[in-house]
Design a protein around this motif. Structure first.
Motif, short mmCIF file in Angstrom:
data_model
loop_
_atom_site.label_atom_id
_atom_site.label_comp_id
_atom_site.label_asym_id
_atom_site.label_seq_id
_atom_site.Cartn_x
_atom_site.Cartn_y
_atom_site.Cartn_z
N VAL A 161 0.87 -1.39 -0.22
CA VAL A 161 0.20 0.14 -0.05
C VAL A 161 0.84 1.66 0.32
O VAL A 161 0.92 2.19 -0.99
CB VAL A 161 -1.26 -0.08 0.94
N ALA A 162 1.99 1.17 0.73
CA ALA A 162 2.93 2.49 0.67
C ALA A 162 3.30 2.70 -0.32
O ALA A 162 3.78 4.04 -0.59
CB ALA A 162 4.06 2.35 1.42
N ALA A 165 0.64 3.85 -2.76
CA ALA A 165 0.43 5.59 -2.05
C ALA A 165 1.32 6.88 -3.23
O ALA A 165 1.56 7.64 -3.50
CB ALA A 165 0.57 5.80 -0.79
N GLU A 172 -1.80 6.57 2.16
CA GLU A 172 -2.07 5.17 2.15
C GLU A 172 -3.32 4.87 2.11
O GLU A 172 -4.17 3.88 1.65
CB GLU A 172 -0.98 4.77 3.04
#
Length: 283
Positions: A161-162, A165, A172
């Motif tokens: 997710v990071a 993002a 995030e």
């Protein structure tokens, strides 16, 4: 401006004469480009609502319908009826015709295709989602898919997710929200078959969905009641136990305690009122 003359060669309007085209949809794309310029020149000086204006506009629509079929072909994989996609694309073509100006010095095909494609994409955004979600999340889903594919290829694994993002310039939390929204894009029927499971080799999706356990509410009630029952005196606790655990009648309880059924009824009513008030205060 009105039609002044109609002949087999053309419709005399505006500053020139528009040719009569018996079947405008059969005009080849190359010829349509040249004829469209002529029709747009006249359309610019015709009075809207007149017969001549409608003839010019309708002929432009029919001549350029091939642009819609060309653009719609890019969406064949979506699984929707091609006829529906073409009909939506025609709306985009009509908007392009109504807004086109020769002074732009750009080919009509170049001007019209973005209108057609945009209308088709808007159709998919508004109708393809099983559950309606905000437009920003619909768009974020598309960007999320692109970013996931790009990073998966680059990293050789599913991105975190990071990482998503950072690539998408989002937080995030926004990426997680877009992922959750993606679940609303498709839906399945509860009667959908799941092959290879069950005694007869097939069960439905509904068979795999658990039901709410009513005993869960009892657990919460018991948890809340425990300290309240502990606060009762010995006799009241005994009556509650005999009535609701041993399931004895009020007459049977009275015989055990050496009192009348009426007295047991009054004691039960008083105790239940106290417990009910305690639960309401806890709630």
């Amino acid at each position: 401006m009105t039609v002044t003359t109609m002949s087999t060669t053309g419709v005399e309007v505006g500053t020139g004469t528009l040719p009569i085209i018996p079947d405008a949809s059969a005009v080849a794309p190359r010829d349509a480009r040249a004829l469209s310029k002529v029709f747009f020149e006249e359309l610019a000086v015709l009075e809207e609502g007149t017969h001549a204006y409608q003839y010019a506009r309708n002929t432009l629509i029919e001549m350029n319908a091939s642009l819609v079929r060309y653009a719609a072909g890019r969406f064949r994989h979506r699984g929707d009826e091609m006829e529906d996609i073409v009909q939506v694309g025609m709306i985009g073509l009509i908007k392009a015709i109504d807004r086109f100006e020769l002074a732009r010095e750009v080919e009509f095909t170049t001007f019209a295709v973005p209108y057609i494609v945009g209308e088709i994409k808007r159709f998919f955004r508004d109708t393809s989602w099983a559950v309606h979600v905000p437009r920003r999340l619909q768009e974020a889903r598309v960007e999320l898919a692109k970013a996931t594919e790009e990073l998966s290829t680059r990293l050789g694994r599913m991105p975190t997710v990071a990482e998503l993002a950072e690539l998408m310039s989002l937080t995030e939390e926004e990426v997680t929200e877009a992922r959750l929204a993606s679940n609303a894009y498709n839906s399945s029927s509860l009667d959908a078959a799941l092959n290879g499971e069950g005694e007869d080799g097939e069960v439905s999706l509904a068979d795999r969905i658990g039901s709410e356990d009513p005993a869960m509410e009892l657990v919460e009630d018991f948890h809340a009641l425990a300290p309240l029952i502990a606060g009762l005196d010995e006799r009241d606790r005994q009556i509650i136990h005999l009535r609701f655990v041993e399931e004895l009648t009020q007459s049977q309880i009275g015989e055990l305690l050496g009192c009348s059924q009426m007295h047991v009824s009054r004691l039960l009513a008083r105790t239940m009122k106290r417990l009910r008030a305690g639960l309401l205060e806890t709630g």
